[in-house]
Design a protein around this motif. Sequence first.
Motif, PDB file in Angstrom:
ATOM      1  N   GLY A 230      -5.482  -5.339 -25.683  1.00 51.30           N
ATOM      2  CA  GLY A 230      -4.105  -4.961 -25.705  1.00 51.30           C
ATOM      3  C   GLY A 230      -3.916  -3.530 -25.384  1.00 51.30           C
ATOM      4  N   PHE A 231      -4.898  -2.735 -24.856  1.00 49.44           N
ATOM      5  CA  PHE A 231      -4.698  -1.494 -24.176  1.00 49.44           C
ATOM      6  C   PHE A 231      -3.519  -1.649 -23.127  1.00 49.44           C
ATOM      7  CE2 PHE A 231      -8.421  -0.713 -26.566  1.00 49.44           C
ATOM      8  CZ  PHE A 231      -8.084   0.739 -27.150  1.00 49.44           C
ATOM      9  N   ASP A 232      -2.428  -0.552 -22.934  1.00 44.49           N
ATOM     10  CA  ASP A 232      -1.814  -0.725 -21.955  1.00 44.49           C
ATOM     11  C   ASP A 232      -2.064   0.156 -20.628  1.00 44.49           C
ATOM     12  OD1 ASP A 232       0.511  -1.520 -23.491  1.00 44.49           O
ATOM     13  OD2 ASP A 232       0.043  -0.064 -24.632  1.00 44.49           O
ATOM     14  N   GLY A 233      -3.090   1.172 -21.030  1.00 45.12           N
ATOM     15  CA  GLY A 233      -3.463   1.932 -19.668  1.00 45.12           C
ATOM     16  C   GLY A 233      -5.092   2.257 -19.878  1.00 45.12           C
ATOM     17  N   PHE A 234      -5.783   2.718 -18.685  1.00 44.82           N
ATOM     18  CA  PHE A 234      -7.141   3.023 -18.954  1.00 44.82           C
ATOM     19  C   PHE A 234      -7.405   4.142 -17.801  1.00 44.82           C
ATOM     20  CE2 PHE A 234      -5.955  -1.442 -18.751  1.00 44.82           C
ATOM     21  CZ  PHE A 234      -6.404  -1.876 -19.951  1.00 44.82           C
ATOM     22  N   LEU A 235      -8.080   5.176 -18.435  1.00 47.80           N
ATOM     23  CA  LEU A 235      -8.229   6.561 -17.914  1.00 47.80           C
ATOM     24  C   LEU A 235      -9.846   6.515 -17.451  1.00 47.80           C
ATOM     25  CD1 LEU A 235      -7.593   9.356 -17.119  1.00 47.80           C
ATOM     26  CD2 LEU A 235      -8.136  10.083 -19.346  1.00 47.80           C
ATOM     27  N   MET A 236      -9.975   6.237 -16.191  1.00 46.45           N
ATOM     28  CA  MET A 236     -11.081   6.086 -15.421  1.00 46.45           C
ATOM     29  C   MET A 236     -11.350   7.144 -14.639  1.00 46.45           C
ATOM     30  SD  MET A 236     -11.057   2.006 -14.935  1.00 46.45           S
ATOM     31  CE  MET A 236     -12.947   2.074 -14.261  1.00 46.45           C
ATOM     32  N   GLY A 237     -12.633   7.990 -14.555  1.00 41.88           N
ATOM     33  CA  GLY A 237     -13.072   8.698 -13.578  1.00 41.88           C
ATOM     34  C   GLY A 237     -14.481   8.653 -13.203  1.00 41.88           C
ATOM     35  N   GLU A 238     -15.373   8.740 -13.760  1.00 40.80           N
ATOM     36  CA  GLU A 238     -16.885   8.744 -13.376  1.00 40.80           C
ATOM     37  C   GLU A 238     -17.115   7.419 -12.662  1.00 40.80           C
ATOM     38  OE1 GLU A 238     -21.223   8.215 -15.278  1.00 40.80           O
ATOM     39  OE2 GLU A 238     -19.892   9.071 -16.656  1.00 40.80           O
ATOM     40  N   TYR A 239     -16.562   6.373 -12.837  1.00 41.86           N
ATOM     41  CA  TYR A 239     -16.827   5.020 -12.133  1.00 41.86           C
ATOM     42  C   TYR A 239     -16.558   5.136 -10.490  1.00 41.86           C
ATOM     43  CZ  TYR A 239     -16.697   0.190 -11.162  1.00 41.86           C
ATOM     44  OH  TYR A 239     -16.820  -1.122 -10.344  1.00 41.86           O
ATOM     45  N   PHE A 240     -15.288   5.724 -10.520  1.00 42.70           N
ATOM     46  CA  PHE A 240     -14.778   5.941  -8.924  1.00 42.70           C
ATOM     47  C   PHE A 240     -15.130   7.080  -8.431  1.00 42.70           C
ATOM     48  CE2 PHE A 240     -10.829   3.574 -11.075  1.00 42.70           C
ATOM     49  CZ  PHE A 240     -11.227   2.669 -10.812  1.00 42.70           C
ATOM     50  N   MET A 241     -15.753   8.089  -8.991  1.00 40.09           N
ATOM     51  CA  MET A 241     -16.334   9.319  -8.335  1.00 40.09           C
ATOM     52  C   MET A 241     -17.686   9.193  -8.080  1.00 40.09           C
ATOM     53  SD  MET A 241     -13.877  11.531  -8.189  1.00 40.09           S
ATOM     54  CE  MET A 241     -14.722  12.946  -7.871  1.00 40.09           C
ATOM     55  N   ARG A 242     -18.208   8.132  -8.491  1.00 37.56           N
ATOM     56  CA  ARG A 242     -19.580   7.713  -8.100  1.00 37.56           C
ATOM     57  C   ARG A 242     -19.472   6.987  -6.875  1.00 37.56           C
ATOM     58  NH1 ARG A 242     -23.267  10.088 -11.086  1.00 37.56           N
ATOM     59  NH2 ARG A 242     -22.959  10.595 -13.382  1.00 37.56           N
ATOM     60  N   GLY A 243     -18.506   6.603  -6.201  1.00 37.31           N
ATOM     61  CA  GLY A 243     -18.529   5.824  -4.976  1.00 37.31           C
ATOM     62  C   GLY A 243     -17.980   4.277  -5.269  1.00 37.31           C
ATOM     63  N   ASN A 244     -17.845   3.865  -6.376  1.00 43.30           N
ATOM     64  CA  ASN A 244     -17.072   2.565  -6.742  1.00 43.30           C
ATOM     65  C   ASN A 244     -15.600   2.657  -6.139  1.00 43.30           C
ATOM     66  OD1 ASN A 244     -19.213   1.237  -8.050  1.00 43.30           O
ATOM     67  ND2 ASN A 244     -19.030   2.976  -9.345  1.00 43.30           N
ATOM     68  N   LYS A 245     -15.420   1.721  -5.421  1.00 44.25           N
ATOM     69  CA  LYS A 245     -13.995   1.602  -4.722  1.00 44.25           C
ATOM     70  C   LYS A 245     -12.972   1.091  -5.619  1.00 44.25           C
ATOM     71  CE  LYS A 245     -15.397   2.806  -0.438  1.00 44.25           C
ATOM     72  NZ  LYS A 245     -14.978   4.143   0.142  1.00 44.25           N
ATOM     73  N   ILE A 246     -11.878   2.046  -5.779  1.00 41.61           N
ATOM     74  CA  ILE A 246     -10.819   1.518  -6.505  1.00 41.61           C
ATOM     75  C   ILE A 246     -10.307   0.349  -6.119  1.00 41.61           C
ATOM     76  CG2 ILE A 246      -9.086   3.197  -5.520  1.00 41.61           C
ATOM     77  CD1 ILE A 246      -8.011   3.341  -8.247  1.00 41.61           C
ATOM     78  N   GLU A 247     -10.159   0.166  -4.757  1.00 39.52           N
ATOM     79  CA  GLU A 247      -9.534  -1.013  -3.958  1.00 39.52           C
ATOM     80  C   GLU A 247     -10.193  -2.296  -4.488  1.00 39.52           C
ATOM     81  OE1 GLU A 247      -8.714  -3.071   0.306  1.00 39.52           O
ATOM     82  OE2 GLU A 247     -10.074  -1.006   0.097  1.00 39.52           O
ATOM     83  N   ASP A 248     -11.546  -2.358  -4.528  1.00 38.11           N
ATOM     84  CA  ASP A 248     -12.297  -3.562  -4.840  1.00 38.11           C
ATOM     85  C   ASP A 248     -12.347  -3.744  -6.556  1.00 38.11           C
ATOM     86  OD1 ASP A 248     -13.192  -3.944  -2.209  1.00 38.11           O
ATOM     87  OD2 ASP A 248     -14.853  -2.739  -2.755  1.00 38.11           O
ATOM     88  N   PHE A 249     -12.146  -2.497  -7.399  1.00 41.47           N
ATOM     89  CA  PHE A 249     -12.140  -2.724  -8.736  1.00 41.47           C
ATOM     90  C   PHE A 249     -10.680  -3.348  -8.943  1.00 41.47           C
ATOM     91  CE2 PHE A 249     -11.282  -1.261 -12.914  1.00 41.47           C
ATOM     92  CZ  PHE A 249     -12.338  -1.614 -13.808  1.00 41.47           C
ATOM     93  N   ILE A 250      -9.473  -2.635  -8.588  1.00 41.57           N
ATOM     94  CA  ILE A 250      -8.504  -3.234  -9.007  1.00 41.57           C
ATOM     95  C   ILE A 250      -8.127  -4.868  -8.536  1.00 41.57           C
ATOM     96  CG2 ILE A 250      -5.730  -3.328  -8.405  1.00 41.57           C
ATOM     97  CD1 ILE A 250      -5.986  -0.138  -8.791  1.00 41.57           C
ATOM     98  N   ALA A 251      -8.561  -5.124  -7.337  1.00 41.49           N
ATOM     99  CA  ALA A 251      -8.483  -6.707  -6.694  1.00 41.49           C
ATOM    100  C   ALA A 251      -9.311  -7.455  -7.785  1.00 41.49           C
ATOM    101  CB  ALA A 251      -9.207  -6.717  -5.318  1.00 41.49           C
ATOM    102  N   ASN A 252     -10.521  -7.128  -8.191  1.00 48.06           N
ATOM    103  CA  ASN A 252     -11.158  -7.871  -9.148  1.00 48.06           C
ATOM    104  C   ASN A 252     -10.887  -8.259 -10.497  1.00 48.06           C
ATOM    105  OD1 ASN A 252     -13.114  -8.659  -6.995  1.00 48.06           O
ATOM    106  ND2 ASN A 252     -14.386  -6.871  -7.457  1.00 48.06           N
ATOM    107  N   VAL A 253      -9.969  -7.085 -10.953  1.00 46.97           N
ATOM    108  CA  VAL A 253      -9.858  -7.132 -12.302  1.00 46.97           C
ATOM    109  C   VAL A 253      -8.269  -7.737 -12.586  1.00 46.97           C
ATOM    110  CG1 VAL A 253     -11.250  -5.337 -13.296  1.00 46.97           C
ATOM    111  CG2 VAL A 253      -8.738  -4.896 -12.523  1.00 46.97           C
ATOM    112  N   THR A 254      -7.586  -7.899 -11.340  1.00 43.60           N
ATOM    113  CA  THR A 254      -6.269  -8.590 -11.483  1.00 43.60           C
ATOM    114  C   THR A 254      -6.239  -9.964 -10.680  1.00 43.60           C
ATOM    115  OG1 THR A 254      -5.930  -7.537  -9.346  1.00 43.60           O
ATOM    116  CG2 THR A 254      -4.885  -6.114 -11.359  1.00 43.60           C
ATOM    117  N   MET A 255      -7.302 -10.554 -10.589  1.00 43.07           N
ATOM    118  CA  MET A 255      -7.639 -11.826  -9.919  1.00 43.07           C
ATOM    119  C   MET A 255      -6.995 -12.935 -10.998  1.00 43.07           C
ATOM    120  SD  MET A 255     -11.124 -11.592  -7.842  1.00 43.07           S
ATOM    121  CE  MET A 255     -11.115 -13.323  -7.488  1.00 43.07           C
TER     122      MET A 255
END
Length: 255
Positions: A230-255
């Motif tokens: 039930g969380f509305d928002g998600f504060l994420m930093g380290e995951y993306f700063m280590r080279g994981n692409k936000i484009e791929d992440f959002i595509a995968n979690v919204t499928m």
Amino acid sequence: MNILDKIIKNKKQEVADSKSKKSVEQLKDSEFFGRETFSLKETIKSKSGIIAEFKRKSPSKGIINAQLSALEVVSEYEKFGASAVSVLTDSEFFGGSFEDVLNVRNHINIPILRKDFMIDEYQFYEAKSIGADVILLIAACLSPKQVSEFTDLAHSLNLEVLLEIHTEEELKHINKNIDFVGINNRNLKDFKVDLQHSVDLKNQLPEGIFSIAESGIYNEDDFKFLKEKGFDGFLMGEYFMRGNKIEDFIANVTM
């Protein structure tokens, strides 16, 4: 003295130094002070819900990524659907700066959260002067009275307020004017991560308040688990700063 205590001790001196160099009136004369702010309440509903963070280092992880520029990173965040960006402005412990916010403000059209340890009214005028839209209040280093007063001050400057809590005791810091309650999955005193602890705490929040899961989201399964809870928002930093692409992440979690 734990890490948080060290940070706050340093922050008090840092704020005192800043006050001696630039007055509130001078801050009010800045380029961005009079700008119309963006609303995280709106973008968190209309986009991915992710507040993507630009963070070079942290006390618990050391250097995360010192090569990338803030503009390069946050432009990608906006392009691929972040609801907002969070930019660290603490220099000593997180490698951030005001320049990181100033350098990106005119280049993105989503809210910027000034991520810092807010302990003095002066910092709110600073936040407004560099173009922030949202500020963070950390319950662990403030009293409920301070949270209430700082919330009113932030709102008078058209800044939204994200209150961060980690313990059941800190629920008393919540007031009716808070815009968002962030639950830190990481304990700021020992930096251990516990997602279930955050879920348990979320279930005790006042009904109808926006809830943000903060820190310790290391993969898509973590994100999906917290979203299902039930969380509305998600504060994420380290995951993306280590080279994981936000484009791929959002595509995968919204499928």
